[in-house]
Write a protein that holds these residues in place. Structure first.
Motif, mmCIF file in Angstrom:
data_model
loop_
_atom_site.group_PDB
_atom_site.id
_atom_site.type_symbol
_atom_site.label_atom_id
_atom_site.label_comp_id
_atom_site.label_asym_id
_atom_site.label_seq_id
_atom_site.Cartn_x
_atom_site.Cartn_y
_atom_site.Cartn_z
ATOM 1 N N ILE A 248 122.621 71.441 38.986
ATOM 2 C CA ILE A 248 122.670 69.995 38.584
ATOM 3 C C ILE A 248 121.239 69.848 37.956
ATOM 4 C CG2 ILE A 248 122.773 67.683 39.201
ATOM 5 C CD1 ILE A 248 124.485 68.890 41.692
ATOM 6 N N LYS A 249 121.371 69.461 36.569
ATOM 7 C CA LYS A 249 119.821 69.412 35.773
ATOM 8 C C LYS A 249 119.408 68.017 36.089
ATOM 9 C CE LYS A 249 121.768 71.811 31.831
ATOM 10 N NZ LYS A 249 122.458 71.663 30.516
ATOM 11 N N PRO A 250 118.050 67.739 35.827
ATOM 12 C CA PRO A 250 117.332 66.495 36.086
ATOM 13 C C PRO A 250 118.063 65.398 36.007
ATOM 14 C CG PRO A 250 115.745 68.203 35.059
ATOM 15 C CD PRO A 250 117.230 68.648 34.918
ATOM 16 N N ASP B 25 118.036 83.284 26.171
ATOM 17 C CA ASP B 25 119.156 83.692 25.041
ATOM 18 C C ASP B 25 118.961 82.721 23.935
ATOM 19 O OD1 ASP B 25 119.630 85.757 26.424
ATOM 20 O OD2 ASP B 25 121.829 84.911 26.919
ATOM 21 N N LEU B 26 118.226 81.235 24.060
ATOM 22 C CA LEU B 26 118.450 80.349 23.165
ATOM 23 C C LEU B 26 116.739 80.056 22.548
ATOM 24 C CD1 LEU B 26 120.413 77.665 25.320
ATOM 25 C CD2 LEU B 26 121.143 79.107 23.362
ATOM 26 N N ALA B 27 115.903 81.018 22.999
ATOM 27 C CA ALA B 27 114.470 80.911 22.373
ATOM 28 C C ALA B 27 114.389 80.716 20.967
ATOM 29 C CB ALA B 27 113.885 82.291 22.796
ATOM 30 N N GLU C 166 111.367 71.034 27.917
ATOM 31 C CA GLU C 166 110.933 69.674 28.531
ATOM 32 C C GLU C 166 111.783 69.114 29.255
ATOM 33 O OE1 GLU C 166 107.887 68.589 28.121
ATOM 34 O OE2 GLU C 166 107.124 70.339 26.824
ATOM 35 N N TYR C 167 113.108 69.010 29.000
ATOM 36 C CA TYR C 167 114.209 68.141 29.771
ATOM 37 C C TYR C 167 114.156 68.826 31.009
ATOM 38 C CZ TYR C 167 119.065 67.679 30.675
ATOM 39 O OH TYR C 167 120.576 67.711 31.124
ATOM 40 N N MET C 168 114.394 70.075 30.910
ATOM 41 C CA MET C 168 114.783 70.983 32.480
ATOM 42 C C MET C 168 113.646 70.848 33.262
ATOM 43 S SD MET C 168 117.947 71.556 32.190
ATOM 44 C CE MET C 168 117.975 72.680 33.498
ATOM 45 N N GLY D 112 134.750 77.131 36.843
ATOM 46 C CA GLY D 112 133.623 76.380 36.858
ATOM 47 C C GLY D 112 133.264 75.687 35.524
ATOM 48 N N ARG D 113 133.437 76.260 34.470
ATOM 49 C CA ARG D 113 133.172 76.013 33.279
ATOM 50 C C ARG D 113 134.186 74.765 32.770
ATOM 51 N NH1 ARG D 113 128.645 77.620 29.846
ATOM 52 N NH2 ARG D 113 129.841 77.729 28.168
ATOM 53 N N LYS D 114 135.358 75.167 33.330
ATOM 54 C CA LYS D 114 136.377 74.168 32.732
ATOM 55 C C LYS D 114 135.910 72.558 33.642
ATOM 56 C CE LYS D 114 140.551 76.897 32.626
ATOM 57 N NZ LYS D 114 141.690 77.228 33.771
ATOM 58 N N ALA E 262 133.192 70.881 28.011
ATOM 59 C CA ALA E 262 132.484 71.544 26.746
ATOM 60 C C ALA E 262 130.926 71.084 26.874
ATOM 61 C CB ALA E 262 133.179 70.996 25.838
ATOM 62 N N THR E 263 129.977 72.220 26.307
ATOM 63 C CA THR E 263 128.769 71.932 26.160
ATOM 64 C C THR E 263 128.300 70.455 25.738
ATOM 65 O OG1 THR E 263 128.227 74.275 25.927
ATOM 66 C CG2 THR E 263 126.453 72.776 25.237
ATOM 67 N N LYS E 264 129.244 70.003 24.854
ATOM 68 C CA LYS E 264 128.904 68.659 24.136
ATOM 69 C C LYS E 264 129.906 67.656 24.886
ATOM 70 C CE LYS E 264 127.794 69.998 19.506
ATOM 71 N NZ LYS E 264 128.120 69.862 17.950
ATOM 72 N N ILE F 94 133.323 67.285 34.537
ATOM 73 C CA ILE F 94 132.073 66.688 34.954
ATOM 74 C C ILE F 94 131.435 65.774 33.673
ATOM 75 C CG2 ILE F 94 129.755 66.974 36.037
ATOM 76 C CD1 ILE F 94 131.186 69.299 37.714
ATOM 77 N N ARG F 95 131.228 66.628 32.805
ATOM 78 C CA ARG F 95 130.435 66.252 31.506
ATOM 79 C C ARG F 95 131.351 64.944 30.806
ATOM 80 N NH1 ARG F 95 128.989 72.042 29.721
ATOM 81 N NH2 ARG F 95 126.836 72.383 30.746
ATOM 82 N N GLY F 96 132.676 65.136 30.882
ATOM 83 C CA GLY F 96 133.465 64.299 30.279
ATOM 84 C C GLY F 96 133.525 62.611 30.962
ATOM 85 N N VAL G 239 124.785 65.765 24.254
ATOM 86 C CA VAL G 239 124.560 67.161 24.558
ATOM 87 C C VAL G 239 122.962 67.509 25.306
ATOM 88 C CG1 VAL G 239 123.691 68.039 22.222
ATOM 89 C CG2 VAL G 239 124.805 69.676 23.916
ATOM 90 N N GLY G 240 122.127 66.896 24.770
ATOM 91 C CA GLY G 240 120.640 67.082 25.457
ATOM 92 C C GLY G 240 120.612 66.417 26.748
ATOM 93 N N ARG G 241 121.654 65.772 27.177
ATOM 94 C CA ARG G 241 121.489 65.085 28.639
ATOM 95 C C ARG G 241 123.022 65.225 29.324
ATOM 96 N NH1 ARG G 241 117.253 65.279 27.296
ATOM 97 N NH2 ARG G 241 115.640 63.456 27.239
ATOM 98 N N ASN G 242 123.429 66.551 29.479
ATOM 99 C CA ASN G 242 124.692 67.039 29.794
ATOM 100 C C ASN G 242 124.954 67.380 31.355
ATOM 101 O OD1 ASN G 242 123.678 69.582 29.760
ATOM 102 N ND2 ASN G 242 125.228 70.405 28.247
ATOM 103 N N ILE G 243 123.965 67.052 32.059
ATOM 104 C CA ILE G 243 123.826 66.928 33.667
ATOM 105 C C ILE G 243 123.953 68.063 34.385
ATOM 106 C CG2 ILE G 243 124.159 64.362 33.429
ATOM 107 C CD1 ILE G 243 126.973 64.859 34.930
#
Ligand code: ADP
Length: 168
Positions: free
Chosen positions: A28-30, A71-73, A83-85, A104-106, A110-112, A121-123, A129-133
């Motif tokens: 669970i992100k910030p 991987d996203l560097a 910064e967000y994380m 779990g991904r389902k 989706a990422t967005k 959860i995101r839906g 996308v930059g605050r996808n919890i």
């Protein structure tokens, strides 16, 4: 008959603990923590029938977060993502169960969030996308890598008594 049943239970529990069992790293992100969604997200995994294997509230620092997202560097959003994380504590968890990586991904969506179905959860709880919890491992191999990174102390082994009611 009773002996056959006993063998079947033994076989099932063996299968459960070997080939069919997966582990995934769910975080669970910030923003999820700040928006009081910790209980809601845990509830969904718990009620689905998955097994909680490890959990902690942590602020691991930039270096650790950079390692997690290595991987996203090269991406343009990488510094913003770190910064967000790093902006508050995250809840790090390991969940176990049948097909839990893909499922779990389902459950996360989706990422967005704009492409996440309602019911995910995101839906249900996120817009951008930059605050996808939340985060969930995208493959069994990356799950094991992430679990090793976030839980150097290891996870908790236990036998859920409800398994006979979740698995046939
Ligand atoms: P996922 O988290 O679904 O596995 P990625 O690994 O592609 O997705 O991205 C990791 C995280 O980086 C995303 O969850 C999101 O927080 C962030 N992210 C991805 N793409 C973007 C973007 N275009 N702009 C801002 N942040 C992004």
């Amino acid at each position: 008959e009773p002996l056959e049943d006993a063998y079947q239970i033994l076989i099932n529990s063996f299968l459960l603990q070997t080939s069919t069992m997966e582990r995934t790293y769910i975080m669970i992100k910030p923003d999820g923590v700040q928006r009081n969604l910790v209980g809601e997200i845990i509830k969904r995994f718990e009620q689905k029938g998955y097994q909680l294997l490890a959990m902690k509230l942590v602020r691991p620092g930039k270096e650790h977060l950079q390692a997690h997202y290595a991987d996203l560097a090269g991406k343009g959003f990488f510094n913003g993502l770190i910064e967000y994380m790093n902006s508050g504590p995250v809840v790090a968890m390991v969940w176990g169960g049948f097909n839990v990586v893909a499922e779990g991904r389902k459950m996360l969506g989706a990422t967005k969030p704009s492409e996440s179905a309602p019911g995910t959860i995101r839906g249900d709880f996120a817009v951008e996308v930059g605050r996808n919890i939340c985060h969930g491992s995208d493959a069994v191999a990356s799950a094991e890598k992430e679990i090793a990174l976030w839980f150097k102390e290891g996870v908790c082994e236990w036998n859920p008594s409800r398994n006979a009611w979740v698995y046939e």
